[in-house]
Design a protein around this motif. Structure first.
Motif, PDB file in Angstrom:
ATOM      1  N   GLN A   1       0.819  -1.210   0.000  1.00 57.54           N
ATOM      2  CA  GLN A   1       0.000   0.000   0.000  1.00 57.54           C
ATOM      3  C   GLN A   1       0.853   1.261   0.000  1.00 57.54           C
ATOM      4  O   GLN A   1       0.590   2.216  -0.743  1.00 57.54           O
ATOM      5  CB  GLN A   1      -0.906   0.018   1.236  1.00 57.54           C
ATOM      6  CG  GLN A   1      -2.150  -0.817   1.181  1.00 57.54           C
ATOM      7  CD  GLN A   1      -2.982  -0.582   2.434  1.00 57.54           C
ATOM      8  OE1 GLN A   1      -2.495  -0.678   3.562  1.00 57.54           O
ATOM      9  NE2 GLN A   1      -4.252  -0.270   2.251  1.00 57.54           N
TER      10      GLN A   1
ATOM     11  N   THR B   1       1.096   4.063  -2.924  1.00 56.44           N
ATOM     12  CA  THR B   1       0.686   5.432  -2.613  1.00 56.44           C
ATOM     13  C   THR B   1       1.787   6.428  -2.956  1.00 56.44           C
ATOM     14  O   THR B   1       1.534   7.481  -3.565  1.00 56.44           O
ATOM     15  CB  THR B   1       0.315   5.549  -1.125  1.00 56.44           C
ATOM     16  OG1 THR B   1      -0.797   4.697  -0.847  1.00 56.44           O
ATOM     17  CG2 THR B   1      -0.033   6.978  -0.759  1.00 56.44           C
TER      18      THR B   1
ATOM     19  N   GLU C   1      -4.066   8.521   6.946  1.00 58.48           N
ATOM     20  CA  GLU C   1      -4.286   9.106   5.623  1.00 58.48           C
ATOM     21  C   GLU C   1      -2.964   9.660   5.092  1.00 58.48           C
ATOM     22  O   GLU C   1      -2.293  10.426   5.776  1.00 58.48           O
ATOM     23  CB  GLU C   1      -5.320  10.226   5.695  1.00 58.48           C
ATOM     24  CG  GLU C   1      -6.655   9.815   6.278  1.00 58.48           C
ATOM     25  CD  GLU C   1      -7.404   8.840   5.396  1.00 58.48           C
ATOM     26  OE1 GLU C   1      -7.277   8.954   4.148  1.00 58.48           O
ATOM     27  OE2 GLU C   1      -8.124   7.981   5.941  1.00 58.48           O
TER      28      GLU C   1
ATOM     29  N   SER D   1      -4.788   8.652   0.255  1.00 52.83           N
ATOM     30  CA  SER D   1      -5.086   7.230   0.429  1.00 52.83           C
ATOM     31  C   SER D   1      -5.179   6.890   1.905  1.00 52.83           C
ATOM     32  O   SER D   1      -4.524   7.519   2.743  1.00 52.83           O
ATOM     33  CB  SER D   1      -4.000   6.362  -0.221  1.00 52.83           C
ATOM     34  OG  SER D   1      -3.937   6.583  -1.613  1.00 52.83           O
TER      35      SER D   1
END
Length: 319
Positions: free
Chosen positions: A158, A162, A256, A260
């Motif tokens: 992730q 990002t 955050e 994302s």
């Protein structure tokens, strides 16, 4: 050329900015000293550390990250040259001093600007392609890398995705913005009172962290100017307690970053009545064992006891 080599080549073209990125984003992992009190609950403990980092209180973060007895030993290990914790918590911790040294050179500003103009200025398309390639390679690497738990792997994937998406849209190739960034970093580095290992050690652990705090603040401000709000990510940290078994707990945290929502699970351990990240305790326990061993090895051997004739016995050879 292999994919890994291609990524390394592209990284070298604009590695300075990405180094700044990774150094500051490490805070998403990672007041006065007397006012720092460890949080009683696992989720609150993680949020308290994140809040200290958002406030650029590196000493406060360090005091919350380990038990008081361990903190004192880490200070001693730093003074003796056996530790640079908590700087070693950063993925680019070993590059911090070289970065400072480069930024503190007399011609650092013009030299870095010339390098930017030669390699990056106006190259928006190339930067986007490089960021996308590095993101893809990073995800593939993580997906095939062993040693991560499924939760760790999912979070790292992730995070890479990002950051790659952010880098593709960030104004990294903008010349005017780069000039302002370089000036800010050079100015902040010049205010740090050391630039090498000896200076770092002489300043002491807390002294070094206090001097580095404004520099880290500038790094985060630079990232924010490019659309990556590290402080906002730290302050957005929310969590839930998944389990508690004796002195071990597991929490799920969300934050955050660059538009994302990222999720990670963190194991914590209770020691001396408070909760700490299990990984941090394991790392510092190992570091202190190494410091103790180095201290013992450097200690002078005790004098040999005299034999019956009143003469010192010859010590046996070391195995």
């Amino acid at each position: 050329m292999s994919v890994a080599r291609a990524v390394q080549t592209r990284s070298a073209r604009y590695g300075g900015l990405l180094a700044v990125l990774l150094l500051a984003v490490a805070a998403c992992r990672q007041s006065s000293p007397d006012a720092v009190a460890p949080a009683a609950e696992p989720v609150a403990a993680v949020q308290a550390m994140a809040q200290r980092l958002a406030e650029d209180d590196l000493v406060g973060y360090a005091r919350l990250a380990v038990p008081p007895s361990q903190y004192q030993r880490l200070q001693q290990a730093w003074d003796e040259g056996h530790s640079q914790w908590p700087l070693t918590e950063l993925p680019l911790g070993d590059q911090l001093l070289p970065m400072l040294s480069a930024l503190r050179e007399p011609d650092a500003g013009p030299r870095l600007q010339r390098s930017f103009d030669r390699q990056l200025a106006g190259q928006a398309s190339a930067v986007r392609q490089a960021a996308q390639s590095m993101g893809n390679f990073g995800v593939q690497y993580l997906q095939h890398q062993k040693g991560y738990t499924p939760s760790q792997q999912a979070h790292y994937v992730q995070l890479v995705q990002t950051l790659a998406l952010w880098a593709q849209g960030a104004p990294i190739s903008d010349r005017a913005r780069a000039r302002s960034t370089i000036s800010a970093l050079v100015g902040a580095a010049g205010k740090v009172g050391f630039g090498d290992e000896d200076g770092l050690r002489a300043a002491g652990m807390e002294g070094s962290l206090q001097q580095l705090a404004p520099f880290i603040h500038t790094l985060k401000a630079v990232l924010a100017s490019y659309g990556l709000g590290v402080d906002e990510a730290l302050r957005s940290l929310q969590g839930e307690l998944l389990s508690v078994q004796g002195d071990n707990a597991l929490v799920r945290m969300t934050y955050e970053l660059a538009g994302s929502t990222l999720t990670l699970q963190l194991p914590l351990s209770r020691r001396e009545g408070h909760w700490y990240l299990t990984r941090t305790l394991a790392d510092t326990d190992a570091l202190l064992r190494q410091a103790d061993a180095a201290r013992a090895a450097a200690a002078p051997a005790p004098p040999a006891a005299p034999d019956a004739a009143g003469e010192a016995a010859t010590p046996p050879p070391k195995p």
